[in-house]
Design an enzyme around this catalytic site. Structure first.
Site, short mmCIF file in Angstrom:
data_model
loop_
_atom_site.label_atom_id
_atom_site.label_comp_id
_atom_site.label_asym_id
_atom_site.label_seq_id
_atom_site.Cartn_x
_atom_site.Cartn_y
_atom_site.Cartn_z
N LYS A 29 3.15 -15.19 2.08
CA LYS A 29 3.49 -16.04 0.93
C LYS A 29 5.00 -16.23 0.96
O LYS A 29 5.73 -15.72 0.09
CB LYS A 29 3.01 -15.39 -0.37
CG LYS A 29 1.51 -15.50 -0.61
CD LYS A 29 1.06 -16.90 -1.04
CE LYS A 29 1.45 -17.18 -2.47
NZ LYS A 29 1.05 -18.58 -2.86
N ASP B 122 -6.34 -7.05 3.89
CA ASP B 122 -7.48 -6.39 3.23
C ASP B 122 -8.41 -7.45 2.65
O ASP B 122 -9.63 -7.43 2.86
CB ASP B 122 -6.95 -5.47 2.13
CG ASP B 122 -8.07 -4.75 1.39
OD1 ASP B 122 -8.99 -4.26 2.06
OD2 ASP B 122 -8.01 -4.70 0.14
N TYR C 241 0.82 -1.21 0.00
CA TYR C 241 0.00 0.00 0.00
C TYR C 241 0.86 1.27 0.00
O TYR C 241 0.42 2.31 -0.47
CB TYR C 241 -0.90 0.03 1.24
CG TYR C 241 -2.25 -0.63 1.06
CD1 TYR C 241 -2.33 -1.97 0.68
CD2 TYR C 241 -3.43 0.07 1.27
CE1 TYR C 241 -3.56 -2.58 0.53
CE2 TYR C 241 -4.66 -0.53 1.12
CZ TYR C 241 -4.72 -1.85 0.74
OH TYR C 241 -5.94 -2.45 0.60
N ASP D 210 -2.86 -18.00 0.56
CA ASP D 210 -3.88 -18.60 -0.31
C ASP D 210 -4.55 -19.78 0.39
O ASP D 210 -5.77 -19.96 0.33
CB ASP D 210 -3.29 -19.03 -1.67
CG ASP D 210 -2.05 -19.90 -1.55
OD1 ASP D 210 -1.46 -19.98 -0.45
OD2 ASP D 210 -1.67 -20.52 -2.57
N ASP E 206 -12.13 -9.10 4.33
CA ASP E 206 -13.41 -9.04 3.61
C ASP E 206 -14.03 -10.43 3.53
O ASP E 206 -15.23 -10.61 3.75
CB ASP E 206 -13.20 -8.53 2.17
CG ASP E 206 -13.54 -7.05 2.03
OD1 ASP E 206 -13.36 -6.32 3.02
OD2 ASP E 206 -13.99 -6.63 0.94
C1 IPM Z 1 -10.43 -1.32 3.78
C2 IPM Z 1 -10.71 -0.69 2.46
C3 IPM Z 1 -9.57 0.28 2.15
C4 IPM Z 1 -8.31 -0.53 2.00
C5 IPM Z 1 -9.81 1.18 0.94
C6 IPM Z 1 -11.10 1.94 1.04
C7 IPM Z 1 -8.65 2.12 0.71
O1 IPM Z 1 -10.87 -1.65 1.49
O2 IPM Z 1 -10.33 -0.58 4.79
O3 IPM Z 1 -10.34 -2.53 3.85
O4 IPM Z 1 -8.02 -1.05 0.91
O5 IPM Z 1 -7.58 -0.63 2.97
MG MG Z 2 -10.87 -3.63 2.22
#
Ligand code: IPM
Ligand code: MG
Length: 368
Positions: free
Chosen positions: A196, A253, A145, A229, A257
């Site tokens: 990884k 990230d 990032y 993975d 999710d």
């Molecule tokens: C998160 C989001 C952010 C990230 C975006 C909005 C920049 O997806 O907080 O997980 O990628 O970190």
């Molecule tokens: Mg995210």
């Protein structure tokens, strides 16, 4: 006379449903002020697209300095299609990334909890997810990032090259791993570290540093290393094998999710982004719901405020050491869910569908 320093929260509602869900937290803070004499001070500021529209920048210096001075930042959500075509430095997401990087919030705690009242909301079988309680600790200020060099540059034959760099130093790895081990001790005492290491040097270093910290200071905690993975696969196959997962910024990230969706209720999950503790035990911190700005439902009064309210509970717990108040708030949320109250995103047959503000009011009524 001793002057008691007020504890300042900076609310950054942001974009989309952000203002609606943060509005409910504001009501709760006001409730604590008038009923528990907690004397919190609230400041507000623009961030993300809302700030860009007014000031031409996703976060002004003024708001950034307010964040520096506050006990904790509570953020709603940033972004939306309206700002998709802006150049990188102006995108709403830059506000978030700047706050993370410059407040040095390196440890992002993302719980994935399957609320018993909502087991059926998951796309997975109930027996796979019921009782699920995972804590993902995502490194938040390093890795791909933020690594340099980065950019898009022309190369031969009219082609272009996109560049991002994935780097980690030992200390960046060790400090976030320490957070994961300390959290595990208060939970099921188990850490899974994901990287990884089979293809990336930075992943190999990650694994080695976590392993050596474990040997030096955390032998009493169970540690497993897992390729990222494989972790993605195991999260679907048997998510309850995990207690605390620690991983880098990008894998975190993605895996967070994925883990959040196991619970079927994105609208319920909070998160905390924490910096290092200073010698008084204080740290900078930002709290935000896991969900995004959901522009499709913004302004309709149907967004679920629970994730943001539970983020505020995390703020009470982690930034202010007010565990009792955090417990009370979390219990109020549970009771409202037990009563069958649901916002649209988690509504099911037989539940009572309520609006954003009705949900906030119902939670407040349980605090009383
Ligand atoms: C998160 C989001 C952010 C990230 C975006 C909005 C920049 O997806 O907080 O997980 O990628 O970190
Ligand atoms: Mg995210």
């Amino acid at each position: 006379m001793i002057k008691v320093k007020k504890r300042k929260f900076l609310l950054l509602p942001g974009d989309g449903v952000g203002p609606e869900v943060v509005g409910e937290v504001k009501k709760i803070i006001e409730w604590f002020n008038s009923n528990k004499s907690l004397d919190f001070e609230i400041e507000e500021g623009l961030a993300g697209g809302a700030s860009y529209d007014k000031y031409g920048t996703p976060i002004t210096d003024e708001v950034f300095y307010k964040a520096l001075e506050s006990e904790a930042v509570i953020l709603g959500a940033v972004g939306g299609p309206k700002w998709d075509n802006l150049e990188f430095s102006k995108k709403p997401e830059r506000a978030l990334l700047k706050l993370r990087k410059e407040l040095k919030l390196f440890a992002n705690l993302r719980p994935a909890i399957c609320f018993k009242q909502l087991v059926d909301a998951s796309t997975l079988k109930p027996e796979i997810v019921s009782g699920l309680d995972i804590m993902i600790v995502r490194e938040l200020t390093g890795g791909i990032y933020f690594g340099e060099p980065r950019g898009i540059e022309p190369i031969d034959n009219g082609e272009r090259k996109g560049i991002n760099t994935h780097t980690y130093t030992s200390s960046e790895i060790i400090r976030v791993a320490r957070v994961a081990f300390d959290l595990a001790k208060k939970r099921l005492n188990k850490v899974t570290s994901c990287e990884k290491s089979n293809v990336m040097e930075a992943g190999q270093l990650w694994k080695e540093e976590v392993q050596s910290l474990h040997e030096k200071e955390y032998k009493d905690v169970e540690l497993n290393h897992m390729l990222a993975d494989n972790c993605a696969m195991q999260l679907l196959r048997n998510p309850k094998q995990f207690d605390v997962i620690v991983t880098d910024n990008l894998f975190g990230d993605i895996l967070s999710d994925q883990a959040s969706m196991l619970t079927g209720s994105l609208g319920l999950l909070p998160s905390a982004s924490l910096g290092a503790k200073n010698k008084d035990g204080k740290m900078r911190a930002m709290y935000e719901p896991i969900h995004g700005s959901a522009p499709d439902i913004a302004g309709k009064g149907i967004a679920n405020p629970i994730a943001t309210i539970l983020s505020f509970a995390m703020a009470l717990r982690f930034s202010l050491n007010l565990d009792k108040e955090a417990d009370v708030l979390e219990k109020a949320v549970q009771e409202v869910l037990n009563d069958g109250l649901r916002t649209k995103d988690i509504a099911s047959k037989g539940s009572k569908e309520v609006s954003t503000t009705q949900m906030g009011d119902a939670i407040i009524s349980k605090l009383k």
